[in-house]
Design a protein around this motif. Structure first.
Motif, mmCIF file in Angstrom:
data_model
loop_
_atom_site.group_PDB
_atom_site.id
_atom_site.type_symbol
_atom_site.label_atom_id
_atom_site.label_comp_id
_atom_site.label_asym_id
_atom_site.label_seq_id
_atom_site.Cartn_x
_atom_site.Cartn_y
_atom_site.Cartn_z
ATOM 1 N N ARG A 59 12.051 -69.781 -37.016
ATOM 2 C CA ARG A 59 11.048 -69.452 -38.033
ATOM 3 C C ARG A 59 10.370 -68.130 -37.714
ATOM 4 N N LEU A 60 10.062 -67.915 -36.442
ATOM 5 C CA LEU A 60 9.445 -66.652 -36.037
ATOM 6 C C LEU A 60 10.361 -65.477 -36.368
ATOM 7 N N GLY A 61 11.654 -65.680 -36.198
ATOM 8 C CA GLY A 61 12.609 -64.600 -36.415
ATOM 9 C C GLY A 61 12.626 -64.063 -37.829
ATOM 10 N N ARG A 62 12.141 -64.838 -38.793
ATOM 11 C CA ARG A 62 12.157 -64.400 -40.196
ATOM 12 C C ARG A 62 11.230 -63.219 -40.454
ATOM 13 N N PHE A 63 10.166 -63.129 -39.648
ATOM 14 C CA PHE A 63 9.230 -62.009 -39.864
ATOM 15 C C PHE A 63 8.942 -61.225 -38.588
ATOM 16 N N ALA A 64 9.642 -61.560 -37.492
ATOM 17 C CA ALA A 64 9.387 -60.889 -36.225
ATOM 18 C C ALA A 64 9.623 -59.390 -36.306
ATOM 19 N N PHE A 65 10.598 -58.976 -37.134
ATOM 20 C CA PHE A 65 10.905 -57.543 -37.224
ATOM 21 C C PHE A 65 9.714 -56.744 -37.717
ATOM 22 N N LEU A 66 8.803 -57.377 -38.436
ATOM 23 C CA LEU A 66 7.618 -56.672 -38.914
ATOM 24 C C LEU A 66 6.640 -56.376 -37.785
ATOM 25 N N LEU A 67 6.627 -57.234 -36.760
ATOM 26 C CA LEU A 67 5.669 -57.098 -35.663
ATOM 27 C C LEU A 67 6.226 -56.351 -34.464
ATOM 28 N N ARG A 68 7.544 -56.247 -34.361
ATOM 29 C CA ARG A 68 8.129 -55.638 -33.165
ATOM 30 C C ARG A 68 7.641 -54.212 -32.910
ATOM 31 N N PRO A 69 7.465 -53.369 -33.925
ATOM 32 C CA PRO A 69 6.972 -52.011 -33.636
ATOM 33 C C PRO A 69 5.592 -51.984 -32.990
ATOM 34 N N THR A 70 4.801 -53.062 -33.133
ATOM 35 C CA THR A 70 3.461 -53.114 -32.535
ATOM 36 C C THR A 70 3.507 -53.528 -31.063
ATOM 37 N N GLY A 71 4.659 -54.058 -30.615
ATOM 38 C CA GLY A 71 4.759 -54.568 -29.256
ATOM 39 C C GLY A 71 4.258 -55.982 -29.099
ATOM 40 N N LEU A 72 3.831 -56.624 -30.190
ATOM 41 C CA LEU A 72 3.285 -57.972 -30.119
ATOM 42 C C LEU A 72 4.368 -59.042 -30.070
ATOM 43 N N VAL A 73 5.585 -58.677 -30.445
ATOM 44 C CA VAL A 73 6.711 -59.600 -30.418
ATOM 45 C C VAL A 73 7.831 -58.949 -29.622
ATOM 46 N N PRO A 74 8.480 -59.664 -28.705
ATOM 47 C CA PRO A 74 9.550 -59.044 -27.921
ATOM 48 C C PRO A 74 10.744 -58.666 -28.789
ATOM 49 N N ARG A 75 11.490 -57.707 -28.308
ATOM 50 C CA ARG A 75 12.698 -57.265 -29.010
ATOM 51 C C ARG A 75 13.889 -58.093 -28.546
ATOM 52 N N MET A 76 13.727 -59.396 -28.693
ATOM 53 C CA MET A 76 14.752 -60.371 -28.349
ATOM 54 C C MET A 76 15.097 -61.161 -29.606
#
Length: 265
Positions: A146-163
């Motif tokens: 479920r997180l993966g559906r919108f994680a790409f939006l947060l990755r540039p902030t560093g708040l979500v790992p690039r995994m």
């Protein structure tokens, strides 16, 4: 190596880690992040301790904005990265402070390499308990999908790992295996350096009901078996808010461990 403040990339294996070192002459303190957290989470603890310490922080593989991707996100890689960072900064012995996942890394590192560890502070983590079930494994996988559906939006902030969601779920499940009493208990029993827990209250993200408090109930047995380990404080913060709300208690535990290390030298 002490001197001016430094920040940069430290190569390790197939990647590089973003590291910050205040370079001061005080006792070196290495901060180990939560599983998907970043070094910025420690700013309040660092402020509480002040300038009399050498503060070293870093972002694990694929965490934060700069640390690189890797083919290996295992727990053993996380333990190896401690040595990579300390060696790159010329630090022979450090006081380890770990929160959540980082507490497990600190406990393993302290247990395996006491000659390179002044002591450890374990912040609401490294509590031996068999909490991983087949039902929970599926819950973990579902949550990360479920997180993966919108994680790409947060990755540039560093708040979500690039995994990938699968990589994050695998890491979380691996932690559950490492936390089993039969696995973690001997690690804690073998610690010979001063070690203190700072324990939160209430739930953590993803836990249900009193699951987290049941896990914490294992700690009296840990301290009874090993006189080097104690509980410095139990604070009202939850697992997720403890670094933000109870930095003074964490700083006090760091001072306790440093004093015990001096007394035992």
């Amino acid at each position: 190596m002490t001197g001016d403040a430094w920040s940069g990339m430290v190569p390790v294996d197939d990647t590089a880690l973003a590291v910050t070192d205040t370079g001061r002459a005080g006792p070196p303190v290495l901060y180990l992040n939560g599983q998907f957290a970043t070094q910025g989470y420690w700013r309040r603890t660092i402020a509480e301790l002040g300038t009399g310490w050498r503060h070293i922080t870093y972002d694990e593989r694929a965490r934060g904005k700069k640390s690189g991707l890797s083919a290996d996100y295992s727990f053993e890689a996380a333990v190896r990265d401690v040595d990579a960072v300390l060696d790159a900064r010329g630090v022979e012995r450090a006081l380890l402070v770990g929160w959540s996942y980082g507490a497990f890394v600190a406990a393993h590192r302290a247990s395996r390499y006491p000659e390179r560890t002044l002591g450890a502070v374990l912040v609401d983590g490294a509590q031996p308990y068999d909490w991983l079930t087949d039902e929970l494994k599926e819950r973990i996988r579902t949550s990360f999908r479920r997180l993966g559906r919108f994680a790409f939006l947060l990755r540039p902030t560093g708040l979500v790992p690039r995994m990938t969601p699968e990589e994050m779920a695998a890491s979380n499940i691996e932690l559950g295996e490492i936390a089993r009493a039969s696995e973690l208990g001997p690690v804690l029993d073998a610690i010979t350096v001063p070690t203190r827990y700072v324990v939160a209250s209430g739930a953590s993200l993803g836990s249900h009901g009193d699951e987290q408090e049941i896990i914490r109930s294992s700690l009296p047995g840990v301290t009874e078996r090993n006189a080097n380990i104690g509980i410095s404080a139990k604070v009202p913060s939850t697992h997720g808010s403890i670094l933000r709300k109870d930095a003074p208690a964490i700083a006090r535990a760091v001072r306790e461990v440093a004093a015990a290390a001096r007394d035992g030298a």
